[in-house]
Design a protein around this motif. Sequence first.
Motif, PDB file in Angstrom:
ATOM      1  N   MET A  45       0.704  -1.421   0.260  1.00  0.00           N
ATOM      2  CA  MET A  45      -0.094   0.181  -0.182  1.00  0.00           C
ATOM      3  C   MET A  45       0.989   0.714   0.400  1.00  0.00           C
ATOM      4  O   MET A  45       0.109   2.439  -0.556  1.00  0.00           O
ATOM      5  N   ASP A  46       2.267   1.240   0.686  1.00  0.00           N
ATOM      6  CA  ASP A  46       2.740   2.218   0.597  1.00  0.00           C
ATOM      7  C   ASP A  46       4.572   1.521   0.555  1.00  0.00           C
ATOM      8  O   ASP A  46       4.838   1.502   0.903  1.00  0.00           O
ATOM      9  N   THR A  47       4.841   2.182  -1.122  1.00  0.00           N
ATOM     10  CA  THR A  47       5.765   0.829  -1.522  1.00  0.00           C
ATOM     11  C   THR A  47       7.262   2.121  -0.960  1.00  0.00           C
ATOM     12  O   THR A  47       7.904   1.614  -1.159  1.00  0.00           O
ATOM     13  N   SER A  48       6.689   3.109  -0.534  1.00  0.00           N
ATOM     14  CA  SER A  48       8.259   3.750   0.087  1.00  0.00           C
ATOM     15  C   SER A  48       8.572   3.686   1.515  1.00  0.00           C
ATOM     16  O   SER A  48       9.329   3.910   1.536  1.00  0.00           O
ATOM     17  N   LEU A  49       7.527   3.165   2.013  1.00  0.00           N
ATOM     18  CA  LEU A  49       8.317   3.196   3.385  1.00  0.00           C
ATOM     19  C   LEU A  49       8.770   1.569   3.826  1.00  0.00           C
ATOM     20  O   LEU A  49       8.514   0.436   3.405  1.00  0.00           O
ATOM     21  N   ASN A  50       9.656   2.308   4.605  1.00  0.00           N
ATOM     22  CA  ASN A  50      10.404   1.099   5.424  1.00  0.00           C
ATOM     23  C   ASN A  50      10.946   1.106   7.135  1.00  0.00           C
ATOM     24  O   ASN A  50      11.023   0.365   6.768  1.00  0.00           O
ATOM     25  N   GLU A  51      10.604   2.662   7.422  1.00  0.00           N
ATOM     26  CA  GLU A  51      10.119   2.784   8.789  1.00  0.00           C
ATOM     27  C   GLU A  51      10.650   4.522   8.692  1.00  0.00           C
ATOM     28  O   GLU A  51       9.778   5.452   8.005  1.00  0.00           O
ATOM     29  N   GLY A  52       9.784   4.096   9.917  1.00  0.00           N
ATOM     30  CA  GLY A  52       8.795   5.505  10.538  1.00  0.00           C
ATOM     31  C   GLY A  52       7.541   5.665  10.266  1.00  0.00           C
ATOM     32  O   GLY A  52       6.859   4.428   9.449  1.00  0.00           O
ATOM     33  N   ALA A  53       7.105   6.478  10.158  1.00  0.00           N
ATOM     34  CA  ALA A  53       4.970   7.110   9.694  1.00  0.00           C
ATOM     35  C   ALA A  53       5.253   6.735   7.878  1.00  0.00           C
ATOM     36  O   ALA A  53       6.499   7.863   7.423  1.00  0.00           O
ATOM     37  N   SER A  54       4.366   6.326   7.719  1.00  0.00           N
ATOM     38  CA  SER A  54       3.240   6.434   6.383  1.00  0.00           C
ATOM     39  C   SER A  54       3.021   7.406   6.171  1.00  0.00           C
ATOM     40  O   SER A  54       2.372   8.192   6.725  1.00  0.00           O
ATOM     41  N   ASN A  55       2.871   8.541   4.682  1.00  0.00           N
ATOM     42  CA  ASN A  55       2.249   9.891   4.797  1.00  0.00           C
ATOM     43  C   ASN A  55       0.991   8.663   3.076  1.00  0.00           C
ATOM     44  O   ASN A  55       0.818   9.880   3.112  1.00  0.00           O
ATOM     45  N   ILE A  56       0.957   7.536   3.875  1.00  0.00           N
ATOM     46  CA  ILE A  56      -0.275   7.408   2.615  1.00  0.00           C
ATOM     47  C   ILE A  56      -1.340   6.767   3.814  1.00  0.00           C
ATOM     48  O   ILE A  56      -2.977   6.868   3.735  1.00  0.00           O
ATOM     49  N   VAL A  57      -1.404   5.425   4.674  1.00  0.00           N
ATOM     50  CA  VAL A  57      -1.511   4.291   5.306  1.00  0.00           C
ATOM     51  C   VAL A  57      -1.649   5.201   6.959  1.00  0.00           C
ATOM     52  O   VAL A  57      -0.247   5.386   7.140  1.00  0.00           O
ATOM     53  N   PRO A  58      -2.616   5.115   7.667  1.00  0.00           N
ATOM     54  CA  PRO A  58      -2.254   5.009   8.946  1.00  0.00           C
ATOM     55  C   PRO A  58      -1.134   3.866  10.064  1.00  0.00           C
ATOM     56  O   PRO A  58      -1.684   2.904  10.648  1.00  0.00           O
ATOM     57  N   VAL A  59      -0.046   4.072   9.108  1.00  0.00           N
ATOM     58  CA  VAL A  59       0.936   3.087   9.844  1.00  0.00           C
ATOM     59  C   VAL A  59       2.429   3.518  10.033  1.00  0.00           C
ATOM     60  O   VAL A  59       2.883   4.416   9.250  1.00  0.00           O
ATOM     61  N   ALA A  60       2.819   2.564  11.201  1.00  0.00           N
ATOM     62  CA  ALA A  60       4.067   3.161  10.744  1.00  0.00           C
ATOM     63  C   ALA A  60       4.943   2.396  11.720  1.00  0.00           C
ATOM     64  O   ALA A  60       4.811   1.262  12.230  1.00  0.00           O
ATOM     65  N   LEU A  61       6.453   2.335  10.907  1.00  0.00           N
ATOM     66  CA  LEU A  61       6.739   0.270  10.808  1.00  0.00           C
ATOM     67  C   LEU A  61       7.952   0.743  11.894  1.00  0.00           C
ATOM     68  O   LEU A  61       8.850   2.186  11.824  1.00  0.00           O
ATOM     69  N   LYS A  62       8.586   0.107  13.284  1.00  0.00           N
ATOM     70  CA  LYS A  62       9.602   0.514  14.448  1.00  0.00           C
ATOM     71  C   LYS A  62      11.138   0.195  13.153  1.00  0.00           C
ATOM     72  O   LYS A  62      11.052  -0.578  11.890  1.00  0.00           O
ATOM     73  N   LYS A  63      12.483   0.301  13.674  1.00  0.00           N
ATOM     74  CA  LYS A  63      13.725  -0.055  12.831  1.00  0.00           C
ATOM     75  C   LYS A  63      13.650  -1.176  12.105  1.00  0.00           C
ATOM     76  O   LYS A  63      14.153  -1.788  11.927  1.00  0.00           O
ATOM     77  N   ASP A  64      12.719  -2.411  12.878  1.00  0.00           N
ATOM     78  CA  ASP A  64      13.462  -3.855  12.913  1.00  0.00           C
ATOM     79  C   ASP A  64      12.221  -4.686  11.830  1.00  0.00           C
ATOM     80  O   ASP A  64      12.542  -5.025  11.441  1.00  0.00           O
ATOM     81  N   GLY A  65      11.549  -2.905  11.235  1.00  0.00           N
ATOM     82  CA  GLY A  65      11.095  -2.700  10.144  1.00  0.00           C
ATOM     83  C   GLY A  65       9.187  -3.561  10.444  1.00  0.00           C
ATOM     84  O   GLY A  65       8.591  -3.512   9.936  1.00  0.00           O
ATOM     85  N   GLU A  66       9.335  -4.406  11.688  1.00  0.00           N
ATOM     86  CA  GLU A  66       7.805  -4.615  12.550  1.00  0.00           C
ATOM     87  C   GLU A  66       6.586  -3.615  12.861  1.00  0.00           C
ATOM     88  O   GLU A  66       7.616  -2.078  12.824  1.00  0.00           O
ATOM     89  N   ILE A  67       5.472  -3.379  12.982  1.00  0.00           N
ATOM     90  CA  ILE A  67       4.845  -2.718  13.004  1.00  0.00           C
ATOM     91  C   ILE A  67       4.713  -2.368  14.148  1.00  0.00           C
ATOM     92  O   ILE A  67       5.105  -2.675  15.397  1.00  0.00           O
ATOM     93  N   ASN A  68       4.477  -0.655  14.267  1.00  0.00           N
ATOM     94  CA  ASN A  68       4.846  -0.285  15.807  1.00  0.00           C
ATOM     95  C   ASN A  68       3.177   0.276  15.927  1.00  0.00           C
ATOM     96  O   ASN A  68       2.540   0.954  15.941  1.00  0.00           O
ATOM     97  N   GLU A  69       2.755  -0.833  16.200  1.00  0.00           N
ATOM     98  CA  GLU A  69       1.312  -1.290  17.248  1.00  0.00           C
ATOM     99  C   GLU A  69       0.956   0.706  17.893  1.00  0.00           C
ATOM    100  O   GLU A  69      -0.402   0.371  18.019  1.00  0.00           O
ATOM    101  N   SER A  70       1.094   0.986  18.382  1.00  0.00           N
ATOM    102  CA  SER A  70       0.926   1.885  19.651  1.00  0.00           C
ATOM    103  C   SER A  70       1.239   3.527  18.267  1.00  0.00           C
ATOM    104  O   SER A  70      -0.365   4.240  18.713  1.00  0.00           O
ATOM    105  N   LYS A  71       1.552   3.514  17.021  1.00  0.00           N
ATOM    106  CA  LYS A  71       1.296   4.430  16.642  1.00  0.00           C
ATOM    107  C   LYS A  71       0.628   4.236  14.745  1.00  0.00           C
ATOM    108  O   LYS A  71       0.847   4.721  13.942  1.00  0.00           O
TER     109      LYS A  71
END
Length: 143
Positions: A45-71
């Motif tokens: 859904m967001d092909t540029s997302l590797n880490e941090g908050a996505s600008n497209i979908v309401p999701v943030a990834l942690k440094k290890d690539g896992e989902i940051n659930e609180s964000k």
Amino acid sequence: MYFGLIDDIVKKSKNLDDEKIKEEIQKKFRMNGLVLANVEVIKMMDTSLNEGASNIVPVALKKDGEINESKSNSIKEEEFERLQEKVRETIKQIGNEILSGKIDIKPYNYNKHTGCDYCEYKSICNFNPNLKNNTYNYIRKTK
Ligand code: SF4
């Protein structure tokens, strides 16, 4: 998911270059809703997302690539299935209520937004919250 179509204005005190302004505008168009908690799906859904908050979908990834659930607004597949089941049950219940004659005029009211806000039937439906028997169906977030 959904996003607003209002072209917002970026208000910042410091000078921003065109790239930063574009980024700020993109953030305002971030979609609202629920995403499946699956990194593979999210990255589609967001092909540029590797880490941090996505600008497209309401999701943030942690440094290890896992989902940051609180964000993130993400839920697991089993939760999605339970949610779908609950929605089906609710639709069925509402349908049965309508068939049994329950047809009250009771538009939703969520955070002061109501079903009447953009309704085309406002001029003829006679709903008036100031009248005794005209009440909203108040919806509250349960999280
Ligand atoms: S204006 Fe009337 S018909 Fe439209 S949503 Fe409100 S109550 Fe329903």
